[in-house]
Design a protein around this motif. Structure first.
Motif, PDB file in Angstrom:
ATOM      1  N   VAL A  96      16.532  -5.750  -2.588  1.00 23.19           N
ATOM      2  CA  VAL A  96      15.263  -5.851  -3.324  1.00 23.19           C
ATOM      3  C   VAL A  96      14.125  -6.179  -2.363  1.00 23.19           C
ATOM      4  CG1 VAL A  96      13.981  -7.160  -5.058  1.00 23.19           C
ATOM      5  CG2 VAL A  96      16.335  -6.460  -5.514  1.00 23.19           C
ATOM      6  N   GLY A  97      14.398  -7.068  -1.396  1.00 20.12           N
ATOM      7  CA  GLY A  97      13.374  -7.407  -0.415  1.00 20.12           C
ATOM      8  C   GLY A  97      12.928  -6.209   0.403  1.00 20.12           C
ATOM      9  N   VAL A  98      13.883  -5.395   0.840  1.00 17.44           N
ATOM     10  CA  VAL A  98      13.549  -4.203   1.624  1.00 17.44           C
ATOM     11  C   VAL A  98      12.727  -3.223   0.787  1.00 17.44           C
ATOM     12  CG1 VAL A  98      14.517  -2.158   2.752  1.00 17.44           C
ATOM     13  CG2 VAL A  98      15.502  -4.417   3.190  1.00 17.44           C
ATOM     14  N   VAL A  99      13.127  -3.026  -0.470  1.00 20.15           N
ATOM     15  CA  VAL A  99      12.394  -2.100  -1.350  1.00 20.15           C
ATOM     16  C   VAL A  99      10.987  -2.619  -1.615  1.00 20.15           C
ATOM     17  CG1 VAL A  99      12.302  -1.125  -3.677  1.00 20.15           C
ATOM     18  CG2 VAL A  99      14.474  -1.166  -2.418  1.00 20.15           C
ATOM     19  N   PHE A 100      10.881  -3.928  -1.873  1.00 22.14           N
ATOM     20  CA  PHE A 100       9.561  -4.517  -2.126  1.00 22.14           C
ATOM     21  C   PHE A 100       8.662  -4.372  -0.905  1.00 22.14           C
ATOM     22  CE2 PHE A 100       6.880  -8.364  -1.654  1.00 22.14           C
ATOM     23  CZ  PHE A 100       5.947  -8.064  -2.642  1.00 22.14           C
ATOM     24  N   LEU A 101       9.198  -4.642   0.282  1.00 24.56           N
ATOM     25  CA  LEU A 101       8.395  -4.534   1.498  1.00 24.56           C
ATOM     26  C   LEU A 101       7.934  -3.103   1.718  1.00 24.56           C
ATOM     27  CD1 LEU A 101       7.240  -5.725   4.103  1.00 24.56           C
ATOM     28  CD2 LEU A 101       9.461  -5.311   5.188  1.00 24.56           C
ATOM     29  N   ALA A 102       8.848  -2.141   1.548  1.00 22.72           N
ATOM     30  CA  ALA A 102       8.477  -0.735   1.726  1.00 22.72           C
ATOM     31  C   ALA A 102       7.385  -0.327   0.744  1.00 22.72           C
ATOM     32  CB  ALA A 102       9.711   0.149   1.559  1.00 22.72           C
ATOM     33  N   ALA A 103       7.520  -0.777  -0.511  1.00 27.01           N
ATOM     34  CA  ALA A 103       6.512  -0.448  -1.516  1.00 27.01           C
ATOM     35  C   ALA A 103       5.181  -1.109  -1.188  1.00 27.01           C
ATOM     36  CB  ALA A 103       7.000  -0.888  -2.897  1.00 27.01           C
ATOM     37  N   ALA A 104       5.235  -2.371  -0.735  1.00 28.16           N
ATOM     38  CA  ALA A 104       4.000  -3.088  -0.406  1.00 28.16           C
ATOM     39  C   ALA A 104       3.272  -2.416   0.750  1.00 28.16           C
ATOM     40  CB  ALA A 104       4.314  -4.540  -0.066  1.00 28.16           C
ATOM     41  N   ILE A 105       4.017  -2.013   1.786  1.00 26.27           N
ATOM     42  CA  ILE A 105       3.391  -1.331   2.924  1.00 26.27           C
ATOM     43  C   ILE A 105       2.769  -0.016   2.484  1.00 26.27           C
ATOM     44  CG2 ILE A 105       3.866  -0.179   5.119  1.00 26.27           C
ATOM     45  CD1 ILE A 105       5.960  -2.331   5.673  1.00 26.27           C
ATOM     46  N   ARG A 106       3.491   0.713   1.646  1.00 31.43           N
ATOM     47  CA  ARG A 106       2.996   2.028   1.184  1.00 31.43           C
ATOM     48  C   ARG A 106       1.745   1.867   0.317  1.00 31.43           C
ATOM     49  NH1 ARG A 106       5.452   7.056   0.290  1.00 31.43           N
ATOM     50  NH2 ARG A 106       3.795   8.537  -0.223  1.00 31.43           N
ATOM     51  N   LEU A 107       1.735   0.884  -0.567  1.00 33.83           N
ATOM     52  CA  LEU A 107       0.629   0.723  -1.514  1.00 33.83           C
ATOM     53  C   LEU A 107      -0.588   0.037  -0.907  1.00 33.83           C
ATOM     54  CD1 LEU A 107       2.636  -0.373  -4.691  1.00 33.83           C
ATOM     55  CD2 LEU A 107       1.560   1.851  -4.283  1.00 33.83           C
ATOM     56  N   THR A 108      -0.369  -0.817   0.073  1.00 34.17           N
ATOM     57  CA  THR A 108      -1.477  -1.621   0.595  1.00 34.17           C
ATOM     58  C   THR A 108      -1.959  -1.202   1.966  1.00 34.17           C
ATOM     59  OG1 THR A 108      -0.073  -3.265   1.714  1.00 34.17           O
ATOM     60  CG2 THR A 108      -0.518  -3.598  -0.636  1.00 34.17           C
ATOM     61  N   GLY A 109      -1.159  -0.417   2.697  1.00 34.07           N
ATOM     62  CA  GLY A 109      -1.548  -0.105   4.060  1.00 34.07           C
ATOM     63  C   GLY A 109      -1.634  -1.335   4.924  1.00 34.07           C
ATOM     64  N   GLN A 110      -0.873  -2.374   4.560  1.00 31.39           N
ATOM     65  CA  GLN A 110      -0.841  -3.657   5.278  1.00 31.39           C
ATOM     66  C   GLN A 110      -2.210  -4.350   5.272  1.00 31.39           C
ATOM     67  OE1 GLN A 110       1.735  -1.736   8.728  1.00 31.39           O
ATOM     68  NE2 GLN A 110       1.882  -3.951   8.860  1.00 31.39           N
ATOM     69  N   ARG A 111      -2.995  -4.120   4.233  1.00 33.55           N
ATOM     70  CA  ARG A 111      -4.292  -4.780   4.097  1.00 33.55           C
ATOM     71  C   ARG A 111      -4.110  -6.062   3.296  1.00 33.55           C
ATOM     72  NH1 ARG A 111      -8.070   0.478   2.519  1.00 33.55           N
ATOM     73  NH2 ARG A 111      -7.579   1.681   4.411  1.00 33.55           N
ATOM     74  N   PRO A 112      -4.602  -7.187   3.819  1.00 37.73           N
ATOM     75  CA  PRO A 112      -4.392  -8.473   3.142  1.00 37.73           C
ATOM     76  C   PRO A 112      -4.893  -8.517   1.708  1.00 37.73           C
ATOM     77  CG  PRO A 112      -5.154  -8.819   5.382  1.00 37.73           C
ATOM     78  CD  PRO A 112      -5.267  -7.349   5.122  1.00 37.73           C
ATOM     79  N   ALA A 113      -6.084  -7.989   1.444  1.00 40.07           N
ATOM     80  CA  ALA A 113      -6.650  -8.080   0.101  1.00 40.07           C
ATOM     81  C   ALA A 113      -5.779  -7.358  -0.925  1.00 40.07           C
ATOM     82  CB  ALA A 113      -8.070  -7.513   0.085  1.00 40.07           C
ATOM     83  N   ARG A 114      -5.334  -6.177  -0.593  1.00 40.34           N
ATOM     84  CA  ARG A 114      -4.479  -5.423  -1.515  1.00 40.34           C
ATOM     85  C   ARG A 114      -3.133  -6.112  -1.708  1.00 40.34           C
ATOM     86  NH1 ARG A 114      -5.317   0.977   0.159  1.00 40.34           N
ATOM     87  NH2 ARG A 114      -7.586   1.059  -0.188  1.00 40.34           N
ATOM     88  N   THR A 115      -2.602  -6.672  -0.626  1.00 37.03           N
ATOM     89  CA  THR A 115      -1.321  -7.374  -0.725  1.00 37.03           C
ATOM     90  C   THR A 115      -1.466  -8.633  -1.570  1.00 37.03           C
ATOM     91  OG1 THR A 115      -0.855  -6.578   1.512  1.00 37.03           O
ATOM     92  CG2 THR A 115       0.630  -8.228   0.609  1.00 37.03           C
ATOM     93  N   LEU A 116      -2.587  -9.338  -1.427  1.00 36.41           N
ATOM     94  CA  LEU A 116      -2.852 -10.515  -2.258  1.00 36.41           C
ATOM     95  C   LEU A 116      -2.977 -10.130  -3.727  1.00 36.41           C
ATOM     96  CD1 LEU A 116      -5.385 -12.365   0.050  1.00 36.41           C
ATOM     97  CD2 LEU A 116      -3.219 -13.319  -0.764  1.00 36.41           C
ATOM     98  N   ALA A 117      -3.570  -8.969  -4.004  1.00 35.29           N
ATOM     99  CA  ALA A 117      -3.705  -8.518  -5.390  1.00 35.29           C
ATOM    100  C   ALA A 117      -2.339  -8.280  -6.019  1.00 35.29           C
ATOM    101  CB  ALA A 117      -4.548  -7.243  -5.442  1.00 35.29           C
ATOM    102  N   ILE A 118      -1.450  -7.608  -5.277  1.00 33.20           N
ATOM    103  CA  ILE A 118      -0.097  -7.371  -5.784  1.00 33.20           C
ATOM    104  C   ILE A 118       0.633  -8.695  -5.985  1.00 33.20           C
ATOM    105  CG2 ILE A 118       2.168  -6.426  -5.169  1.00 33.20           C
ATOM    106  CD1 ILE A 118       0.737  -4.107  -3.844  1.00 33.20           C
TER     107      ILE A 118
END
Length: 209
Positions: A141-163
């Motif tokens: 689950v951690g690997v899937v979540f990380l992959a999804a977070a990178i894909r959706l946020t582009g490693q941008r802090p603001a987008r990651t904080l929103a999620i």
């Protein structure tokens, strides 16, 4: 959290493993909050128990009495067991660090992150606080979540904080604990502050006149 704080301090002072210590630290903090919140939501959704005796432990005789509480907190676990929060969070945070930081090359960073995640996951089984399926599921689950977070946020802090704020809200609605409430507040406030900082002119953000 202590490790992320240390990353910021060392990165700001030496800048040998990151060119953007503030951005990378906030990004990893957002991932940590999101991973924690996702763990809580899933644990309450499945409601599966830990192995018998997971909540109790006897400190070895060589540990002073003052250290018994700390020892027991590290080698015991309470609440629901599936998925393993340690396995999930280490996969997310160490994996996120492997993608965000600049030290070494990425394959080596990923190898180190994977090794640390495996060691943490294995320790939870060895200590008897999780079943094997708990840690395997947590890591996946951690690997899937990380992959999804990178894909959706582009490693941008603001987008990651929103999620993370959305996940923390789900965790708080599910569990209603003070920790999830704090996670929600941290992610929401962090999103507002970081978004506002991003909108400042470069000179104003750096304190130039």
């Amino acid at each position: 959290m202590a490790g992320i704080t240390l990353l910021y301090v060392l990165g700001t002072r030496y800048q040998w493993f990151t060119d953007s210590p503030a951005s990378d630290s906030v990004y990893l903090l957002a991932l940590a909050v999101g991973a924690y919140s996702l763990t809580v939501a899933l644990k309450h959704a499945f409601g599966l128990p830990r192995p018998p005796g997971a909540a109790t432990a006897t400190a070895p005789s060589w540990i002073p009495a003052l250290g018994h509480a700390a020892y027991e907190s590290m080698v015991t676990g309470d609440g629901f067991g599936f998925p393993s929060g340690h396995a999930l969070k280490t996969a997310v945070v160490y994996g996120g660090a492997a993608f965000a930081l600049d030290v070494w090359d990425r394959p080596r960073r990923l190898a180190v992150a994977g090794l640390l995640a495996v060691l943490v996951a294995a320790s939870r089984i060895f200590l008897g606080v999780h079943y094997t399926v708990d840690v395997v599921a947590g890591a996946l689950v951690g690997v899937v979540f990380l992959a999804a977070a990178i894909r959706l946020t582009g490693q941008r802090p603001a987008r990651t904080l929103a999620i993370s704020a959305v996940l923390a809200g789900l965790a708080f609605a599910t569990s209603g604990t003070a920790k999830t409430g704090f996670a929600l507040a941290a992610a929401a406030v962090g999103f507002v502050v970081w978004t506002a900082a991003d909108r400042l002119p470069v000179g104003a953000a750096s304190g130039e006149r």
